[in-house]
Scaffold this motif. Sequence first.
Motif, short mmCIF file in Angstrom:
data_model
loop_
_atom_site.label_atom_id
_atom_site.label_comp_id
_atom_site.label_asym_id
_atom_site.label_seq_id
_atom_site.Cartn_x
_atom_site.Cartn_y
_atom_site.Cartn_z
N HIS A 127 0.84 -1.21 0.00
CA HIS A 127 0.00 0.00 0.00
C HIS A 127 0.87 1.26 0.00
O HIS A 127 0.61 2.21 -0.73
CB HIS A 127 -0.92 -0.02 1.23
N GLU A 132 -1.73 6.29 -5.51
CA GLU A 132 -3.19 6.32 -5.37
C GLU A 132 -3.82 5.96 -6.71
O GLU A 132 -3.42 6.48 -7.75
CB GLU A 132 -3.65 7.71 -4.93
N THR A 221 -9.29 -5.18 2.00
CA THR A 221 -10.03 -3.93 2.25
C THR A 221 -9.51 -3.25 3.51
O THR A 221 -9.38 -2.02 3.55
CB THR A 221 -11.54 -4.19 2.35
N MET A 226 -9.26 -1.48 -2.73
CA MET A 226 -10.60 -1.76 -3.22
C MET A 226 -10.46 -2.89 -4.24
O MET A 226 -9.70 -2.77 -5.21
CB MET A 226 -11.19 -0.52 -3.90
N THR A 228 -11.36 -4.80 -7.33
CA THR A 228 -12.12 -4.49 -8.55
C THR A 228 -12.54 -5.74 -9.31
O THR A 228 -13.55 -5.74 -9.99
CB THR A 228 -11.31 -3.58 -9.48
N CYS A 250 -6.80 -5.34 -7.46
CA CYS A 250 -7.19 -4.30 -6.50
C CYS A 250 -6.67 -2.94 -6.93
O CYS A 250 -5.70 -2.84 -7.68
CB CYS A 250 -6.61 -4.60 -5.12
N LYS A 251 -7.31 -1.91 -6.43
CA LYS A 251 -6.85 -0.53 -6.60
C LYS A 251 -6.55 0.05 -5.22
O LYS A 251 -7.25 -0.26 -4.24
CB LYS A 251 -7.93 0.34 -7.26
N LYS A 252 -5.54 0.89 -5.16
CA LYS A 252 -5.33 1.64 -3.92
C LYS A 252 -6.40 2.71 -3.83
O LYS A 252 -6.62 3.45 -4.79
CB LYS A 252 -3.93 2.26 -3.91
N GLN A 253 -7.09 2.75 -2.71
CA GLN A 253 -8.16 3.74 -2.55
C GLN A 253 -7.60 5.15 -2.69
O GLN A 253 -6.59 5.48 -2.09
CB GLN A 253 -8.79 3.60 -1.15
N ARG A 254 -8.29 5.94 -3.47
CA ARG A 254 -7.89 7.34 -3.58
C ARG A 254 -8.32 8.07 -2.31
O ARG A 254 -9.40 7.88 -1.80
CB ARG A 254 -8.55 8.00 -4.79
#
Length: 259
Positions: A127, A132, A221, A226, A228, A250-254
């Motif tokens: 992370h 982001e 989470t 997040m 996807t 997954c995406k790093k939460q903005r």
Amino acid sequence: MLTNLEEYNNPILYDDENEQYKEDVAFLLTEAANKRGMILDLACGTGRATIPLAQAGHSLIGVDIHPPMLQEAQKKAEALKLSVKWVEQDCTKLDLKVKSDFIYIVGNSFQHFLTNEEQHVFLSGVHTHLNEGGTFIVGIRFPSIEELTSTEAEEYWKSYQDPDTRYTTDVYISSHYDAIKQIQYNLTTRKIRDHEKIIKEITLKIDLRYTFPKEMEHLLTRSGFMITSVYGDWKKSALTNQSTQMIYVCKKQRVHPTP
């Protein structure tokens, strides 16, 4: 993380048994197509996935804890005149001084993090290194009933031939699963034979942590990702009870600034 590494002491043997596996590489190449900047391949081994991405024109850092694996990766990259940065580092203590739009850990390497703490610190490190909105991909074995059933007796896995010696190696596995710790204790025995005569036997151990789908969702989470997409294999099949793999994109939460 300096234990549980017996299986990786011989990088040539590792490549003989694993280099032909390309399904995850095709998936990663597609995901990387629209990414810019440095890509991080964590627990990269001998560069099985790193090198094809570098050949496709991407800039990569390959990270692994095991020096012989990295030395073999570097040798292969140099033979292909590829510039890849290889870093010897424990993936639970990531400190690469870079940020990336794309980080991945494949080859079921996430299963080497045997405790909750190791899983959490690894994901926290990912992370930190991810931009982001950046993409993180992790692929692990699906904990099916068949996968976790203890087989104390040796079970045949596969055979392959050494192109130089012409000897055949038959690979057998026996395992025991501890449902409390979610760890499978494996013994891999390689019987090397010249025709029918066995000339050498090598037995090595490796311990693997299994993580269940809802547990994996919670881990990711909670760590700021997040999810996807979730797949049951590298061909993007749906995750079902018959799956052999769990692939999480997954995406790093903005982070949205507070008004």
